[in-house]
Design a protein around this motif. Structure first.
Motif, mmCIF file in Angstrom:
data_model
loop_
_atom_site.group_PDB
_atom_site.id
_atom_site.type_symbol
_atom_site.label_atom_id
_atom_site.label_comp_id
_atom_site.label_asym_id
_atom_site.label_seq_id
_atom_site.Cartn_x
_atom_site.Cartn_y
_atom_site.Cartn_z
ATOM 1 N N LEU A 53 17.500 7.043 -2.668
ATOM 2 C CA LEU A 53 17.280 5.836 -2.178
ATOM 3 C C LEU A 53 16.846 6.146 -0.481
ATOM 4 O O LEU A 53 15.812 5.848 -0.086
ATOM 5 C CB LEU A 53 18.440 4.837 -1.951
ATOM 6 C CG LEU A 53 17.963 3.590 -1.224
ATOM 7 C CD1 LEU A 53 16.900 2.741 -2.085
ATOM 8 C CD2 LEU A 53 19.182 2.763 -1.013
ATOM 9 N N ALA A 54 17.746 7.367 0.010
ATOM 10 C CA ALA A 54 17.170 7.857 1.426
ATOM 11 C C ALA A 54 16.230 8.338 1.597
ATOM 12 O O ALA A 54 15.430 8.426 2.384
ATOM 13 C CB ALA A 54 18.553 8.625 1.895
ATOM 14 N N ARG A 55 15.999 9.382 0.203
ATOM 15 C CA ARG A 55 14.485 9.959 0.200
ATOM 16 C C ARG A 55 13.318 8.982 0.319
ATOM 17 O O ARG A 55 12.590 9.134 0.917
ATOM 18 C CB ARG A 55 14.585 10.741 -1.188
ATOM 19 C CG ARG A 55 13.357 11.496 -1.385
ATOM 20 C CD ARG A 55 13.414 12.322 -2.675
ATOM 21 N NE ARG A 55 12.394 13.194 -2.964
ATOM 22 C CZ ARG A 55 12.552 13.995 -4.010
ATOM 23 N NH1 ARG A 55 13.106 14.138 -4.781
ATOM 24 N NH2 ARG A 55 11.122 14.469 -4.275
ATOM 25 N N LEU A 56 13.636 8.080 -0.498
ATOM 26 C CA LEU A 56 12.417 6.989 -0.555
ATOM 27 C C LEU A 56 12.211 6.184 0.918
ATOM 28 O O LEU A 56 11.205 5.913 1.303
ATOM 29 C CB LEU A 56 12.513 5.760 -1.604
ATOM 30 C CG LEU A 56 12.481 6.282 -2.968
ATOM 31 C CD1 LEU A 56 12.997 5.139 -3.952
ATOM 32 C CD2 LEU A 56 11.274 7.138 -3.295
ATOM 33 N N GLY A 57 13.480 6.031 1.579
ATOM 34 C CA GLY A 57 13.356 5.266 2.949
ATOM 35 C C GLY A 57 12.822 6.383 3.920
ATOM 36 O O GLY A 57 12.040 5.902 4.623
ATOM 37 N N GLN A 82 4.175 9.882 -4.807
ATOM 38 C CA GLN A 82 4.771 11.201 -5.340
ATOM 39 C C GLN A 82 6.436 11.153 -5.135
ATOM 40 O O GLN A 82 7.065 11.409 -6.183
ATOM 41 C CB GLN A 82 4.422 12.270 -4.732
ATOM 42 C CG GLN A 82 4.667 13.689 -5.246
ATOM 43 C CD GLN A 82 4.342 14.002 -6.584
ATOM 44 O OE1 GLN A 82 2.897 13.913 -6.750
ATOM 45 N NE2 GLN A 82 5.053 14.202 -7.528
ATOM 46 N N GLU A 83 6.825 10.725 -4.395
ATOM 47 C CA GLU A 83 8.353 10.444 -3.964
ATOM 48 C C GLU A 83 8.900 9.715 -5.168
ATOM 49 O O GLU A 83 9.977 10.067 -5.519
ATOM 50 C CB GLU A 83 8.594 9.969 -2.663
ATOM 51 C CG GLU A 83 8.375 10.912 -1.745
ATOM 52 C CD GLU A 83 9.339 12.130 -1.464
ATOM 53 O OE1 GLU A 83 10.211 12.208 -2.269
ATOM 54 O OE2 GLU A 83 9.126 12.899 -0.686
ATOM 55 N N LEU A 84 8.213 8.403 -5.245
ATOM 56 C CA LEU A 84 8.671 7.441 -6.325
ATOM 57 C C LEU A 84 8.519 7.967 -7.804
ATOM 58 O O LEU A 84 9.374 8.018 -8.701
ATOM 59 C CB LEU A 84 7.797 6.218 -6.466
ATOM 60 C CG LEU A 84 8.176 5.162 -5.400
ATOM 61 C CD1 LEU A 84 6.903 4.264 -5.270
ATOM 62 C CD2 LEU A 84 9.439 4.490 -5.614
ATOM 63 N N ARG A 130 0.857 -1.263 -0.109
ATOM 64 C CA ARG A 130 0.101 0.055 -0.084
ATOM 65 C C ARG A 130 0.717 1.265 -0.033
ATOM 66 O O ARG A 130 1.572 1.589 0.892
ATOM 67 C CB ARG A 130 -0.856 -0.028 1.265
ATOM 68 C CG ARG A 130 -1.828 0.992 1.039
ATOM 69 C CD ARG A 130 -2.957 1.001 2.269
ATOM 70 N NE ARG A 130 -3.993 1.999 2.199
ATOM 71 C CZ ARG A 130 -5.192 1.869 2.910
ATOM 72 N NH1 ARG A 130 -5.319 0.895 3.590
ATOM 73 N NH2 ARG A 130 -6.020 2.840 2.738
ATOM 74 N N LEU A 131 0.752 2.164 -1.052
ATOM 75 C CA LEU A 131 1.353 3.321 -1.254
ATOM 76 C C LEU A 131 0.555 4.456 -0.906
ATOM 77 O O LEU A 131 -0.463 4.809 -1.413
ATOM 78 C CB LEU A 131 1.997 3.249 -2.655
ATOM 79 C CG LEU A 131 3.191 2.481 -2.972
ATOM 80 C CD1 LEU A 131 3.113 2.088 -4.351
ATOM 81 C CD2 LEU A 131 4.512 3.011 -2.600
ATOM 82 N N SER A 132 0.990 5.470 -0.090
ATOM 83 C CA SER A 132 0.221 6.442 0.294
ATOM 84 C C SER A 132 0.590 7.564 -0.839
ATOM 85 O O SER A 132 1.590 7.255 -1.918
ATOM 86 C CB SER A 132 0.666 7.064 1.391
ATOM 87 O OG SER A 132 2.144 7.554 1.640
#
Length: 421
Positions: free
Chosen positions: A312-316, A278-280, A271-273
């Motif tokens: 990657l850090a942003r997605l984490g 948006q980050e992806l 489940r993606l908020s």
């Protein structure tokens, strides 16, 4: 290019087992307890950045704002408001996500998500994917496939070959392709034609027998009988083929982190908020790839190692899993309450409450709101199924079948330790 105008009948309808294949799609919405549900097929899980942005827009404008990944790398939108079917179709069509109204539910294709990105695999399956999707949409016979029928395109590493697809094409080291059912080698340039021929052979047999068969296994044919039927079809289509043993090596899905020329993350419970999506889309260019393991691969062409690590850090930071030690990698669940009327519990909330137990278990867990166990994985795992009288029933089938009960979620930890010991 957009197709013709969509009919106003593209609205939610209750699922019913007596009206044939009731799998939801983009044009046939399913009426769930939390609103209408749309399942958008994404062949190979591949979305351009613009298509991903369109899906996010549709989720925010028409639904609950979240995007739900399926075990086939497709996307579901939930909580859709009544009467939005035509507007949703227009959004998807403008983004190129509906190349054929007649085939939109049969475009079920999984493909090795790291193909062409990490130097592994025998060949890049993207040309196969493009060709198979186009061939499916051009085939009148393929309109008869059910929304459950599945194709798998494996680049040779063995990741999607083990997902139980109805038709599997796998790259082999000599530059050809192995096809199953049939267990034959075909030329690489015939791979997509051969896959479609196998599906059309299935339809022909089902029709001749008057059978309601959604998948290959529903035909109740022996492996040898099905193989011969497909070989006969290949011959009729002038597709050269020869016997070839099945490759026996298998692989897991993509590892997490910066892998080859891509970023790889896992989505807790699929489940993606709106923020995560948006980050992806913000870090993706020109595309992203959804995986059958409810993950996302973002190719990073022309990106430095430092830039990839920063993304990657942003997605984490947005809550996506980038750490291989995360217990979320070992937990799955159906939608449960309140989205499903048949569910007996809010399994996702209970799974989150007992997440630490999953990290200590010998096997992965799959939580189900009822005995249907929608979306449960293949392979060894612990089934955690909501019981009619309250609580849960835990069961394993390997190495020794065992079943235990947990009266309340807080007892899951002890039951899990006992059943996997």
């Amino acid at each position: 290019m957009p197709t013709a105008a969509f009919p106003p009948s593209s609205q939610a309808t209750p699922a019913s087992g007596d009206r044939g294949d009731a799998c939801p799609g983009s044009l046939r919405l399913h009426a769930a307890d939390d609103g209408a549900l749309a399942r958008i097929r994404v062949p190979g899980g591949v979305l351009t950045t613009c298509q991903a942005q369109a899906l996010g827009h549709a989720a925010r404008r028409l639904g609950d704002g979240d995007l739900h990944l399926t075990s086939r790398g497709n996307v579901q939108l939930r909580g859709l408001r009544g009467g939005c079917g035509a507007e949703l179709a227009e959004i998807l069509d403008a983004a190129g996500l509906l190349p054929s109204r007649e085939h939109e539910r049969v475009r079920n294709i999984v493909a090795s998500p790291m193909s062409g990105l990490d130097g592994r695999g025998s060949q890049d399956v993207r040309p196969w994917l493009t060709a198979l999707d186009a061939a499916l949409c051009a085939s009148r016979a393929a309109m008869g496939l059910s929304g459950r029928f599945l194709f798998a395109l494996d680049d040779g590493r063995g990741d999607v070959a083990g997902l139980g697809a109805d038709v599997t094409v796998r790259a082999i080291a000599d530059g050809g392709a192995w096809l199953a059912p049939g267990s034959v080698r075909v030329a690489s340039h015939d791979a997509s034609r051969a896959a479609l021929a196998a599906a059309e052979a299935f339809l022909e047999v089902a029709r001749s027998r008057g059978a309601r068969a959604w998948r290959m296994s529903d035909l109740a044919l022996s492996e040898g009988e099905m193989a011969q039927l497909i070989r006969d079809r290949l011959t009729a289509e002038s597709i050269g083929h020869e016997d070839h043993p099945a490759p026996d090596d298998v692989a897991d899905g993509p590892p997490l982190g910066v892998v080859g020329g891509a970023l790889s993350v896992h989505v807790p419970l699929g489940r993606l908020s709106a923020r995560q999506w948006q980050e992806l889309t913000d870090v993706s260019d020109p595309e992203l790839r959804l995986t059958p393991w409810r993950g996302v691969v973002v190719p990073t062409p022309g990106t430095t190692t430092a830039q990839a690590a920063e993304s990657l850090a942003r997605l984490g930071a947005a809550g996506l899993v980038t750490d291989l030690a995360s217990p979320w990698l070992r937990v799955g669940a159906c939608i449960g309450r309140p989205g499903c009327a048949k569910a007996l519990a809010d399994v996702r909330a209970d799974a989150a409450r007992t997440l630490d137990a999953a990290g200590r278990a010998d096997l992965p867990l799959y939580w189900s709101g009822c005995e249907r166990r929608c979306g449960h994985p293949r392979g060894d795992h612990v089934d955690v199924v909501a019981a009619p009288g309250g609580g849960y029933q835990l069961s394993v089938t390997s190495p020794t079948p065992r079943t235990l009960s947990a009266g309340v979620p807080s007892q899951i930890r002890a039951a899990l330790a006992a059943i996997t010991s």
